[in-house]
Write a protein that holds these residues in place. Structure first.
Motif, PDB file in Angstrom:
ATOM      1  N   GLY A 243       0.805  -1.212   0.000  1.00  0.00           N
ATOM      2  CA  GLY A 243       0.000   0.000   0.000  1.00  0.00           C
ATOM      3  C   GLY A 243       0.836   1.258   0.000  1.00  0.00           C
ATOM      4  O   GLY A 243       0.539   2.208   0.724  1.00  0.00           O
ATOM      5  N   ARG A 244       1.910   1.295  -0.774  1.00  0.00           N
ATOM      6  CA  ARG A 244       2.808   2.451  -0.773  1.00  0.00           C
ATOM      7  C   ARG A 244       2.086   3.705  -1.245  1.00  0.00           C
ATOM      8  O   ARG A 244       1.418   3.709  -2.261  1.00  0.00           O
ATOM      9  CB  ARG A 244       4.011   2.156  -1.675  1.00  0.00           C
ATOM     10  CG  ARG A 244       5.021   3.294  -1.711  1.00  0.00           C
ATOM     11  CD  ARG A 244       6.145   3.015  -2.674  1.00  0.00           C
ATOM     12  NE  ARG A 244       6.911   1.841  -2.294  1.00  0.00           N
ATOM     13  CZ  ARG A 244       7.975   1.406  -2.964  1.00  0.00           C
ATOM     14  NH1 ARG A 244       8.359   2.038  -4.068  1.00  0.00           N
ATOM     15  NH2 ARG A 244       8.616   0.334  -2.559  1.00  0.00           N
ATOM     16  N   ARG A 245       2.242   4.805  -0.492  1.00  0.00           N
ATOM     17  CA  ARG A 245       1.596   6.060  -0.819  1.00  0.00           C
ATOM     18  C   ARG A 245       2.564   6.994  -1.541  1.00  0.00           C
ATOM     19  O   ARG A 245       3.759   6.979  -1.266  1.00  0.00           O
ATOM     20  CB  ARG A 245       1.066   6.741   0.450  1.00  0.00           C
ATOM     21  CG  ARG A 245      -0.129   6.033   1.066  1.00  0.00           C
ATOM     22  CD  ARG A 245      -0.518   6.679   2.396  1.00  0.00           C
ATOM     23  NE  ARG A 245      -1.824   6.226   2.868  1.00  0.00           N
ATOM     24  CZ  ARG A 245      -2.047   5.103   3.503  1.00  0.00           C
ATOM     25  NH1 ARG A 245      -1.019   4.288   3.759  1.00  0.00           N
ATOM     26  NH2 ARG A 245      -3.258   4.761   3.889  1.00  0.00           N
ATOM     27  N   ASP A 246       2.014   7.831  -2.433  1.00  0.00           N
ATOM     28  CA  ASP A 246       2.841   8.803  -3.131  1.00  0.00           C
ATOM     29  C   ASP A 246       2.593  10.189  -2.556  1.00  0.00           C
ATOM     30  O   ASP A 246       1.800  10.377  -1.628  1.00  0.00           O
ATOM     31  CB  ASP A 246       2.577   8.768  -4.642  1.00  0.00           C
ATOM     32  CG  ASP A 246       1.115   9.063  -4.984  1.00  0.00           C
ATOM     33  OD1 ASP A 246       0.389   9.589  -4.124  1.00  0.00           O
ATOM     34  OD2 ASP A 246       0.707   8.764  -6.121  1.00  0.00           O
ATOM     35  N   MET A 247       3.270  11.204  -3.105  1.00  0.00           N
ATOM     36  CA  MET A 247       3.175  12.545  -2.548  1.00  0.00           C
ATOM     37  C   MET A 247       1.780  13.155  -2.707  1.00  0.00           C
ATOM     38  O   MET A 247       1.353  13.973  -1.884  1.00  0.00           O
ATOM     39  CB  MET A 247       4.219  13.464  -3.195  1.00  0.00           C
ATOM     40  CG  MET A 247       3.976  13.749  -4.668  1.00  0.00           C
ATOM     41  SD  MET A 247       4.938  15.167  -5.241  1.00  0.00           S
ATOM     42  CE  MET A 247       6.605  14.634  -4.936  1.00  0.00           C
ATOM     43  N   VAL A 248       1.053  12.753  -3.747  1.00  0.00           N
ATOM     44  CA  VAL A 248      -0.300  13.269  -3.930  1.00  0.00           C
ATOM     45  C   VAL A 248      -1.210  12.795  -2.805  1.00  0.00           C
ATOM     46  O   VAL A 248      -2.038  13.554  -2.287  1.00  0.00           O
ATOM     47  CB  VAL A 248      -0.861  12.843  -5.307  1.00  0.00           C
ATOM     48  CG1 VAL A 248      -2.271  13.376  -5.495  1.00  0.00           C
ATOM     49  CG2 VAL A 248       0.038  13.340  -6.434  1.00  0.00           C
ATOM     50  N   GLN A 249      -1.058  11.546  -2.400  1.00  0.00           N
ATOM     51  CA  GLN A 249      -1.849  11.023  -1.282  1.00  0.00           C
ATOM     52  C   GLN A 249      -1.481  11.701   0.030  1.00  0.00           C
ATOM     53  O   GLN A 249      -2.344  11.998   0.853  1.00  0.00           O
ATOM     54  CB  GLN A 249      -1.659   9.511  -1.172  1.00  0.00           C
ATOM     55  CG  GLN A 249      -2.300   8.726  -2.316  1.00  0.00           C
ATOM     56  CD  GLN A 249      -1.932   7.253  -2.270  1.00  0.00           C
ATOM     57  OE1 GLN A 249      -0.764   6.892  -2.358  1.00  0.00           O
ATOM     58  NE2 GLN A 249      -2.924   6.399  -2.128  1.00  0.00           N
ATOM     59  N   VAL A 250      -0.180  11.951   0.227  1.00  0.00           N
ATOM     60  CA  VAL A 250       0.254  12.654   1.436  1.00  0.00           C
ATOM     61  C   VAL A 250      -0.346  14.055   1.471  1.00  0.00           C
ATOM     62  O   VAL A 250      -0.825  14.524   2.515  1.00  0.00           O
ATOM     63  CB  VAL A 250       1.789  12.725   1.495  1.00  0.00           C
ATOM     64  CG1 VAL A 250       2.248  13.611   2.652  1.00  0.00           C
ATOM     65  CG2 VAL A 250       2.381  11.324   1.659  1.00  0.00           C
ATOM     66  N   PHE A 251      -0.358  14.722   0.329  1.00  0.00           N
ATOM     67  CA  PHE A 251      -0.915  16.070   0.256  1.00  0.00           C
ATOM     68  C   PHE A 251      -2.421  16.064   0.513  1.00  0.00           C
ATOM     69  O   PHE A 251      -2.928  16.862   1.307  1.00  0.00           O
ATOM     70  CB  PHE A 251      -0.624  16.685  -1.111  1.00  0.00           C
ATOM     71  CG  PHE A 251      -1.292  18.022  -1.340  1.00  0.00           C
ATOM     72  CD1 PHE A 251      -0.727  19.178  -0.832  1.00  0.00           C
ATOM     73  CD2 PHE A 251      -2.477  18.117  -2.048  1.00  0.00           C
ATOM     74  CE1 PHE A 251      -1.341  20.410  -1.017  1.00  0.00           C
ATOM     75  CE2 PHE A 251      -3.102  19.331  -2.249  1.00  0.00           C
ATOM     76  CZ  PHE A 251      -2.534  20.488  -1.730  1.00  0.00           C
ATOM     77  N   SER A 252      -3.149  15.174  -0.149  1.00  0.00           N
ATOM     78  CA  SER A 252      -4.607  15.164  -0.027  1.00  0.00           C
ATOM     79  C   SER A 252      -5.062  14.836   1.390  1.00  0.00           C
ATOM     80  O   SER A 252      -6.113  15.301   1.841  1.00  0.00           O
ATOM     81  CB  SER A 252      -5.223  14.163  -1.012  1.00  0.00           C
ATOM     82  OG  SER A 252      -4.780  12.841  -0.741  1.00  0.00           O
ATOM     83  N   ASN A 253      -4.260  14.053   2.120  1.00  0.00           N
ATOM     84  CA  ASN A 253      -4.621  13.694   3.490  1.00  0.00           C
ATOM     85  C   ASN A 253      -4.020  14.620   4.538  1.00  0.00           C
ATOM     86  O   ASN A 253      -4.552  14.691   5.663  1.00  0.00           O
ATOM     87  CB  ASN A 253      -4.183  12.255   3.788  1.00  0.00           C
ATOM     88  CG  ASN A 253      -5.046  11.222   3.113  1.00  0.00           C
ATOM     89  OD1 ASN A 253      -6.160  10.938   3.536  1.00  0.00           O
ATOM     90  ND2 ASN A 253      -4.545  10.645   2.022  1.00  0.00           N
ATOM     91  N   GLY A 254      -2.940  15.312   4.195  1.00  0.00           N
ATOM     92  CA  GLY A 254      -2.257  16.118   5.207  1.00  0.00           C
ATOM     93  C   GLY A 254      -2.289  17.615   4.996  1.00  0.00           C
ATOM     94  O   GLY A 254      -1.886  18.367   5.895  1.00  0.00           O
ATOM     95  N   ALA A 255      -2.774  18.090   3.855  1.00  0.00           N
ATOM     96  CA  ALA A 255      -2.714  19.525   3.557  1.00  0.00           C
ATOM     97  C   ALA A 255      -3.583  20.342   4.504  1.00  0.00           C
ATOM     98  O   ALA A 255      -3.173  21.404   4.986  1.00  0.00           O
ATOM     99  CB  ALA A 255      -3.130  19.776   2.108  1.00  0.00           C
ATOM    100  N   VAL A 256      -4.792  19.873   4.773  1.00  0.00           N
ATOM    101  CA  VAL A 256      -5.708  20.633   5.629  1.00  0.00           C
ATOM    102  C   VAL A 256      -5.155  20.732   7.050  1.00  0.00           C
ATOM    103  O   VAL A 256      -5.117  21.818   7.647  1.00  0.00           O
ATOM    104  CB  VAL A 256      -7.107  19.985   5.640  1.00  0.00           C
ATOM    105  CG1 VAL A 256      -8.017  20.690   6.638  1.00  0.00           C
ATOM    106  CG2 VAL A 256      -7.723  20.021   4.248  1.00  0.00           C
ATOM    107  N   ALA A 257      -4.707  19.607   7.602  1.00  0.00           N
ATOM    108  CA  ALA A 257      -4.174  19.612   8.964  1.00  0.00           C
ATOM    109  C   ALA A 257      -2.915  20.468   9.054  1.00  0.00           C
ATOM    110  O   ALA A 257      -2.720  21.206  10.031  1.00  0.00           O
ATOM    111  CB  ALA A 257      -3.879  18.184   9.418  1.00  0.00           C
ATOM    112  N   THR A 258      -2.053  20.396   8.040  1.00  0.00           N
ATOM    113  CA  THR A 258      -0.828  21.190   8.049  1.00  0.00           C
ATOM    114  C   THR A 258      -1.139  22.681   7.996  1.00  0.00           C
ATOM    115  O   THR A 258      -0.532  23.482   8.712  1.00  0.00           O
ATOM    116  CB  THR A 258       0.054  20.799   6.850  1.00  0.00           C
ATOM    117  OG1 THR A 258       0.375  19.411   6.930  1.00  0.00           O
ATOM    118  CG2 THR A 258       1.347  21.606   6.844  1.00  0.00           C
TER     119      THR A 258
END
Length: 349
Positions: free
Chosen positions: A118-133
């Motif tokens: 289930g390796r994640r790429d940078m787009v997934q990191v952004f879509s899940n972490g942008a709001v919290a960041t």
């Protein structure tokens, strides 16, 4: 071409977030003469912790290399804001990565594009972490000078920085709950999910399909993040004289986390059922998210991608939960209260 440009913009966003974190911590702390040890704790410790975790995630194939680099900026913003937010981020990331690996054979059979681990790429990191960041950066901006990462966050005296922290926690809890619902709900077995709009049975993996197990898991995933947030706040009050009272003041984070997990999963299902395409590939006998030859439409329109749905769901969840906390708080004081600033006084050492 469009995806390459988007990935470049994510790199720019990560760099600006990292620079913004350093600038906000340094500038807000400088106003009251904060010592170098404070900056060491709230700048370098988070980047070391997140750097080690990102390296481990890359080694375990939870993230690819670009995603690991972006995650450092995300973790830096959370850790520099308040350690309770870093605990919440770690709870989301670790538990979601483990959940993705559960039932690999079943998921591979349903989705031929499923990657081992289930390796994640940078787009997934952004879509899940942008709001919290972004909420963490807002927290750094609104926090009183010299109190970044040290002030008491509670649900009795709610200021703007508290609402930003709640929004960040809610976004993480929502993403965690949605991930748990997707990863565990698909393993329900012979019981098919139901379309959230029409309530008809749909194939497993269809966007907008809901199950009892998935719904329960969405609450549990959000609950875990809420507990991690509460645990971080409890550690922050460890040396307070009224430790029990101060720690218990943050207990609403636990039910709020569970609610955020459920709410985000609900929003994700509604958006997925209406604005995200689901079709059945007759050649491979699996559910796909793109129309094409040999694909029979099941539900939804080809308007939003899965990443866009995740981003919008977490954004709406953060706004709604923070607004509910605002409504429940007394309104007889200003939301923003930086207090008097004495440029020569050292508040934190």
């Amino acid at each position: 071409m469009a995806m390459s440009i988007f990935r470049f913009l994510i790199v720019v966003w990560a760099a600006l977030s990292l620079a913004g974190t350093v600038y906000l911590v340094d500038s807000r702390s400088y106003l009251v003469g904060v010592s170098r040890y404070y900056l060491l704790e709230h700048l370098f410790v988070p980047i070391i912790v997140t750097g080690l975790l990102a390296s481990f995630a890359i080694y375990k194939q939870w993230l690819d290399i670009p995603a690991g680099l972006v995650s450092i900026a995300v973790g830096m913003a959370h850790g520099a804001s308040h350690f309770c937010l870093l605990f919440a981020l770690l709870a989301f990331f670790v538990s979601s990565s483990i959940a993705t690996k559960v039932g690999k054979r079943v998921k591979k059979r349903m989705d031929p594009t499923y990657q081992k681990g289930g390796r994640r790429d940078m787009v997934q990191v952004f879509s899940n972490g942008a709001v919290a960041t972004t909420a963490c950066l807002a927290f750094l901006f609104f926090a009183a000078p010299g109190t970044v990462g040290t002030e008491t966050l509670n649900f009795q005296d709610v200021y703007m920085d508290t609402l930003c922290a709640v929004a960040a926690m809610a976004a993480l809890a929502g993403c965690c709950g949605d991930t748990w619902a997707s990863e565990f709900g698909i393993l329900q077995g012979s019981i098919l999910p139901r379309h959230i709009i029409t309530w008809r049975t749909v194939p497993a993996g269809t966007n907008g399909g809901v199950t009892i197990i998935g719904t329960l898991c969405s609450c549990l995933g959000g609950l875990l993040v809420g507990v991690a947030f509460f645990f971080g706040m409890s550690l922050d009050h460890m040396y307070e004289r009224d430790f029990a009272g101060m720690a218990l003041s943050s207990w609403p984070a636990i039910p709020l986390g569970a609610f955020a997990g459920f709410l985000c999963s609900l929003i994700d299902s509604i958006l997925g059922a209406t604005l995200q395409y689901s079709g059945r590939d007759t050649d491979r006998n699996c559910v796909v998210n793109q129309p094409g030859p040999g694909v029979e439409r099941i539900t939804g329109r080809h308007i939003l991608s899965n990443h866009a749905v995740n981003f919008i769901s977490s954004l709406l969840t953060a706004i709604i939960v923070a607004y509910l906390v605002y409504l429940r708080s007394p309104q007889d004081y200003p939301l923003i209260d930086w207090g008097p600033v004495d440029g020569g006084e050292t508040i934190v050492d």
